[in-house]
Design a protein around this motif. Structure first.
Motif, PDB file in Angstrom:
ATOM      1  N   ARG A 104      -1.424   5.537   6.090  1.00  0.00           N
ATOM      2  CA  ARG A 104      -0.275   6.174   6.792  1.00  0.00           C
ATOM      3  C   ARG A 104       1.054   6.402   5.809  1.00  0.00           C
ATOM      4  O   ARG A 104       0.918   5.582   4.693  1.00  0.00           O
ATOM      5  CB  ARG A 104       0.218   5.585   8.119  1.00  0.00           C
ATOM      6  CG  ARG A 104      -0.906   5.502   8.989  1.00  0.00           C
ATOM      7  CD  ARG A 104      -0.730   4.425  10.058  1.00  0.00           C
ATOM      8  NE  ARG A 104       0.115   4.670  11.108  1.00  0.00           N
ATOM      9  CZ  ARG A 104       0.552   4.165  12.082  1.00  0.00           C
ATOM     10  NH1 ARG A 104      -0.075   3.059  12.282  1.00  0.00           N
ATOM     11  NH2 ARG A 104       1.483   4.324  12.767  1.00  0.00           N
ATOM     12  N   SER A 105       1.842   7.081   6.053  1.00  0.00           N
ATOM     13  CA  SER A 105       3.112   7.236   5.166  1.00  0.00           C
ATOM     14  C   SER A 105       4.050   5.999   5.313  1.00  0.00           C
ATOM     15  O   SER A 105       4.400   5.546   6.274  1.00  0.00           O
ATOM     16  CB  SER A 105       3.604   8.446   5.545  1.00  0.00           C
ATOM     17  OG  SER A 105       4.996   8.615   4.617  1.00  0.00           O
ATOM     18  N   LEU A 106       4.346   5.448   4.000  1.00  0.00           N
ATOM     19  CA  LEU A 106       5.290   4.369   4.082  1.00  0.00           C
ATOM     20  C   LEU A 106       6.476   4.868   3.093  1.00  0.00           C
ATOM     21  O   LEU A 106       6.553   5.261   2.251  1.00  0.00           O
ATOM     22  CB  LEU A 106       4.593   3.152   3.184  1.00  0.00           C
ATOM     23  CG  LEU A 106       5.544   2.009   2.739  1.00  0.00           C
ATOM     24  CD1 LEU A 106       6.103   1.363   4.174  1.00  0.00           C
ATOM     25  CD2 LEU A 106       4.712   1.041   1.930  1.00  0.00           C
ATOM     26  N   THR A 107       7.724   4.363   3.977  1.00  0.00           N
ATOM     27  CA  THR A 107       9.026   4.810   3.431  1.00  0.00           C
ATOM     28  C   THR A 107       9.864   3.846   3.544  1.00  0.00           C
ATOM     29  O   THR A 107       9.654   2.785   4.253  1.00  0.00           O
ATOM     30  CB  THR A 107       9.595   5.822   4.142  1.00  0.00           C
ATOM     31  OG1 THR A 107       9.754   5.752   5.463  1.00  0.00           O
ATOM     32  CG2 THR A 107       8.555   7.380   4.076  1.00  0.00           C
ATOM     33  N   LYS A 108      11.256   3.809   2.900  1.00  0.00           N
ATOM     34  CA  LYS A 108      12.010   2.820   3.243  1.00  0.00           C
ATOM     35  C   LYS A 108      12.470   2.646   4.799  1.00  0.00           C
ATOM     36  O   LYS A 108      12.558   1.678   5.433  1.00  0.00           O
ATOM     37  CB  LYS A 108      13.432   3.212   2.457  1.00  0.00           C
ATOM     38  CG  LYS A 108      13.464   2.756   0.944  1.00  0.00           C
ATOM     39  CD  LYS A 108      14.824   2.924   0.451  1.00  0.00           C
ATOM     40  CE  LYS A 108      14.783   2.783  -1.033  1.00  0.00           C
ATOM     41  NZ  LYS A 108      16.207   3.134  -1.728  1.00  0.00           N
ATOM     42  N   GLU A 109      12.461   3.863   5.319  1.00  0.00           N
ATOM     43  CA  GLU A 109      12.900   3.983   6.867  1.00  0.00           C
ATOM     44  C   GLU A 109      11.915   3.164   7.681  1.00  0.00           C
ATOM     45  O   GLU A 109      12.261   2.640   8.584  1.00  0.00           O
ATOM     46  CB  GLU A 109      13.281   5.585   7.314  1.00  0.00           C
ATOM     47  CG  GLU A 109      14.324   5.912   6.506  1.00  0.00           C
ATOM     48  CD  GLU A 109      14.272   6.111   5.172  1.00  0.00           C
ATOM     49  OE1 GLU A 109      13.354   6.399   4.570  1.00  0.00           O
ATOM     50  OE2 GLU A 109      15.527   6.289   4.560  1.00  0.00           O
ATOM     51  N   ASN A 110      10.617   3.116   7.501  1.00  0.00           N
ATOM     52  CA  ASN A 110       9.667   2.743   8.169  1.00  0.00           C
ATOM     53  C   ASN A 110       9.005   1.553   7.875  1.00  0.00           C
ATOM     54  O   ASN A 110       7.981   1.028   8.246  1.00  0.00           O
ATOM     55  CB  ASN A 110       8.443   3.640   8.872  1.00  0.00           C
ATOM     56  CG  ASN A 110       7.724   4.026   7.441  1.00  0.00           C
ATOM     57  OD1 ASN A 110       7.716   3.621   6.507  1.00  0.00           O
ATOM     58  ND2 ASN A 110       6.594   4.835   7.887  1.00  0.00           N
ATOM     59  N   TYR A 111       9.544   0.858   6.646  1.00  0.00           N
ATOM     60  CA  TYR A 111       8.883  -0.199   5.968  1.00  0.00           C
ATOM     61  C   TYR A 111       8.807  -1.349   7.036  1.00  0.00           C
ATOM     62  O   TYR A 111       7.549  -1.939   6.914  1.00  0.00           O
ATOM     63  CB  TYR A 111       9.803  -0.739   4.894  1.00  0.00           C
ATOM     64  CG  TYR A 111       9.234  -1.731   3.830  1.00  0.00           C
ATOM     65  CD1 TYR A 111       8.255  -0.964   2.839  1.00  0.00           C
ATOM     66  CD2 TYR A 111       9.376  -3.020   4.043  1.00  0.00           C
ATOM     67  CE1 TYR A 111       7.779  -2.056   1.979  1.00  0.00           C
ATOM     68  CE2 TYR A 111       8.638  -3.931   3.202  1.00  0.00           C
ATOM     69  CZ  TYR A 111       7.883  -3.594   2.111  1.00  0.00           C
ATOM     70  OH  TYR A 111       7.184  -4.412   1.553  1.00  0.00           O
ATOM     71  N   ASP A 112       9.717  -1.852   7.874  1.00  0.00           N
ATOM     72  CA  ASP A 112       9.455  -3.147   8.652  1.00  0.00           C
ATOM     73  C   ASP A 112       8.528  -2.831   9.858  1.00  0.00           C
ATOM     74  O   ASP A 112       7.555  -3.595   9.849  1.00  0.00           O
ATOM     75  CB  ASP A 112      10.826  -3.475   9.453  1.00  0.00           C
ATOM     76  CG  ASP A 112      12.014  -4.013   8.476  1.00  0.00           C
ATOM     77  OD1 ASP A 112      11.684  -4.187   7.044  1.00  0.00           O
ATOM     78  OD2 ASP A 112      12.876  -4.278   8.860  1.00  0.00           O
ATOM     79  N   TYR A 113       8.476  -1.582  10.166  1.00  0.00           N
ATOM     80  CA  TYR A 113       7.488  -1.371  11.320  1.00  0.00           C
ATOM     81  C   TYR A 113       5.949  -1.250  10.443  1.00  0.00           C
ATOM     82  O   TYR A 113       5.208  -1.980  11.045  1.00  0.00           O
ATOM     83  CB  TYR A 113       7.677   0.244  11.802  1.00  0.00           C
ATOM     84  CG  TYR A 113       6.303   0.765  12.687  1.00  0.00           C
ATOM     85  CD1 TYR A 113       6.231   0.215  13.790  1.00  0.00           C
ATOM     86  CD2 TYR A 113       5.480   1.698  12.050  1.00  0.00           C
ATOM     87  CE1 TYR A 113       5.128   0.653  14.525  1.00  0.00           C
ATOM     88  CE2 TYR A 113       4.319   2.041  12.669  1.00  0.00           C
ATOM     89  CZ  TYR A 113       4.108   1.664  13.959  1.00  0.00           C
ATOM     90  OH  TYR A 113       3.030   2.184  14.738  1.00  0.00           O
ATOM     91  N   PHE A 114       5.919  -0.639   9.355  1.00  0.00           N
ATOM     92  CA  PHE A 114       4.655  -0.627   8.463  1.00  0.00           C
ATOM     93  C   PHE A 114       4.296  -2.126   8.095  1.00  0.00           C
ATOM     94  O   PHE A 114       3.114  -2.476   8.392  1.00  0.00           O
ATOM     95  CB  PHE A 114       4.707   0.165   7.277  1.00  0.00           C
ATOM     96  CG  PHE A 114       3.690   0.823   6.625  1.00  0.00           C
ATOM     97  CD1 PHE A 114       3.182   2.164   6.930  1.00  0.00           C
ATOM     98  CD2 PHE A 114       2.869   0.118   5.887  1.00  0.00           C
ATOM     99  CE1 PHE A 114       2.274   2.580   6.260  1.00  0.00           C
ATOM    100  CE2 PHE A 114       1.592   0.594   5.357  1.00  0.00           C
ATOM    101  CZ  PHE A 114       1.249   1.781   5.528  1.00  0.00           C
ATOM    102  N   TYR A 115       5.316  -2.789   7.887  1.00  0.00           N
ATOM    103  CA  TYR A 115       4.908  -4.342   7.657  1.00  0.00           C
ATOM    104  C   TYR A 115       4.019  -4.794   8.699  1.00  0.00           C
ATOM    105  O   TYR A 115       3.230  -5.628   8.537  1.00  0.00           O
ATOM    106  CB  TYR A 115       6.218  -4.869   7.205  1.00  0.00           C
ATOM    107  CG  TYR A 115       6.094  -6.429   6.691  1.00  0.00           C
ATOM    108  CD1 TYR A 115       6.169  -6.657   5.250  1.00  0.00           C
ATOM    109  CD2 TYR A 115       5.993  -7.329   7.801  1.00  0.00           C
ATOM    110  CE1 TYR A 115       6.116  -8.181   5.130  1.00  0.00           C
ATOM    111  CE2 TYR A 115       5.974  -8.695   7.074  1.00  0.00           C
ATOM    112  CZ  TYR A 115       5.942  -8.945   6.060  1.00  0.00           C
ATOM    113  OH  TYR A 115       5.790 -10.559   5.691  1.00  0.00           O
ATOM    114  N   ASP A 116       4.728  -4.902   9.900  1.00  0.00           N
ATOM    115  CA  ASP A 116       4.100  -5.583  10.898  1.00  0.00           C
ATOM    116  C   ASP A 116       2.437  -5.051  11.209  1.00  0.00           C
ATOM    117  O   ASP A 116       1.877  -5.867  11.678  1.00  0.00           O
ATOM    118  CB  ASP A 116       4.820  -5.588  12.195  1.00  0.00           C
ATOM    119  CG  ASP A 116       6.197  -6.137  12.006  1.00  0.00           C
ATOM    120  OD1 ASP A 116       6.333  -6.942  11.132  1.00  0.00           O
ATOM    121  OD2 ASP A 116       7.104  -6.192  13.004  1.00  0.00           O
TER     122      ASP A 116
END
Length: 425
Positions: A104-116
């Motif tokens: 999936r796409s990883l950006t600054k904006e979704n970094y915390d969500y993606f991290y989890d």
């Protein structure tokens, strides 16, 4: 129902095949119905997953890192299981799920969500491997996904627990299993009401243990570490450490607040509120007494306690219109910190500036500076070290600051803090 006890084993206790065998020996005479076993990711797995995230964010190839991560876990399994064990497809399937998350796409904006969604696989892998190994040795136990039990809000990487729903989940799903079997639970993770994975803060498996203990009205929590108990300083940094036989909840909570790594900062509160004692013991010397943390009616001898925090960032905010610092300026800065979930480790004010020390976190300090640069002139230093001495004395202070390039220091009757630039920086 039989009495409930909670054990938590950290990454060092499951770092390799030998460690897992040692853990099973610790459990040999302790495994019983009513026991919850909370497991952290193996060794430095969380660091490896964070590194993969960084590579992914830079849009570079992380496939070799995934291969290394998979091989690390499979090699441990090869040393523990027969070739036809079901653990091998379980591990491979979890790695496949991880790879799909990373597509999936990883950006600054979704970094915390993606991290989890990514980092949770460390605990899923380790807890599954341990459960399968214990069962292969005849220790009957079951696995429980923590995400089905610990419900949180969507504050990714620092999720807040929905205590009412988590308690209900514990009583409905976990308590019936505990009547019949010990239960293995991955630490550090929970989920939102919509089923997205969340994490409870770095090294949060201790907090997982406290959450489950509180919701299940447990008799005690035992955290198994590679140290003999709670010490007055990190033995990897200081040679003359002293072990506490017991500590009051308040004293332990203060040490975790300043950064003592032996216990996660959020662990103490739910246990203290419920009157549940916390034991910190060594998995290398399991028969030794360790440290008991509980309510105490008397005051310990005030032994100086030293806490060191690395990779600290210093931000200084100076007003630009020749006015003096007031409560409004502090409130504006703290509002920005709160929005980004940045915790202040040291605060100092002067007539025209406010200086704060925080942990270095990807993207967040940059966002804080961007959000506040119109109101303040901001100076920024990083890669610093913060040392806190609780119950300080002149000899200890002199020893700590000797030869250091001091940037900031602060002293009260009970606490001394010094921020300095390490020689290697």
């Amino acid at each position: 129902m039989s009495k409930t006890f909670v054990f938590k084993f950290g990454g060092a206790s499951v770092k390799d095949a030998g460690s897992i065998k040692n853990l099973s020996e610790i459990l040999f005479n302790r495994l019983r119905n009513g026991l919850v076993i909370v497991i952290s990711a193996m060794g430095k797995t969380t660091n490896r997953l964070e590194e993969i995230l960084q590579i992914k964010y830079r849009q570079e190839d992380y496939s070799s890192n995934i291969t290394i991560l998979k091989e690390f876990h499979l090699e441990i399994c090869r040393q523990l299981f027969e070739e036809n064990s079901s653990i091998f497809p379980i591990v491979s399937n979890l790695i496949t799920q991880l790879e799909k998350q990373l597509e999936r796409s990883l950006t600054k904006e979704n970094y915390d969500y993606f991290y989890d969604q990514v980092v949770c696989y460390g605990e899923l892998l380790s807890s599954k491997i341990l459960q399968e190994y214990l069962c292969s040795k005849g220790y009957i136990c079951v696995w429980q996904d923590a995400r089905e039990i610990i419900q949180t809000d969507s504050n990714h990487r620092f999720a807040k627990v929905n205590w009412d729903q988590t308690t209900a989940n514990c009583q409905k799903q976990l308590a019936p299993k505990l009547k019949q079997f010990p239960v293995i639970v991955p630490g550090f993770i929970g989920s939102t009401v919509t089923g997205d994975s969340t994490t409870l803060g770095r090294e949060g498996s201790d907090f997982s243990a406290a959450i489950l203990a509180s919701c299940l009205h447990a008799q005690s929590v035992t955290i198994w570490k590679d140290v003999p108990g709670v010490l007055n300083a990190d033995p990897k940094r200081f040679s003359d450490t002293v072990k506490f036989e017991e500590l009051d909840y308040h004293e332990a909570a203060e040490l975790t607040y300043y950064g003592a790594s032996v216990i996660h900062p959020k662990t103490i509160k739910p246990l203290a509120n419920a009157g549940i004692p916390l034991f910190v013991k060594s998995f290398l010397q399991p028969t030794e007494s360790g440290t008991k943390i509980h309510h105490m009616d008397y005051i310990n001898e005030k032994i100086p306690c030293i806490v060191v925090k690395d990779d600290q960032s210093l931000l200084s905010f100076k007003v630009t219109d020749f006015t003096f610092i007031n409560e409004g300026h502090i409130q504006e800065i703290y509002q920005g910190l709160n929005e980004l979930k940045l915790k202040v480790n040291l605060l100092q004010t002067s007539a025209i500036s406010i200086s704060i020390v925080v942990d270095r976190q990807d993207f967040k300090i940059e966002k804080l500076i961007a959000n506040l640069q119109d109101a303040f002139q901001i100076r920024f230093n990083e890669h610093l070290q913060l040392i806190t001495i609780k119950h300080h004395n002149p000899i200890t202070i002199e020893k700590i600051i000797k030869g250091k390039e001091v940037i900031m220091e602060q002293i009260t009757r009970t606490t001394f803090q010094v921020l300095h630039k390490p020689a290697s920086s």
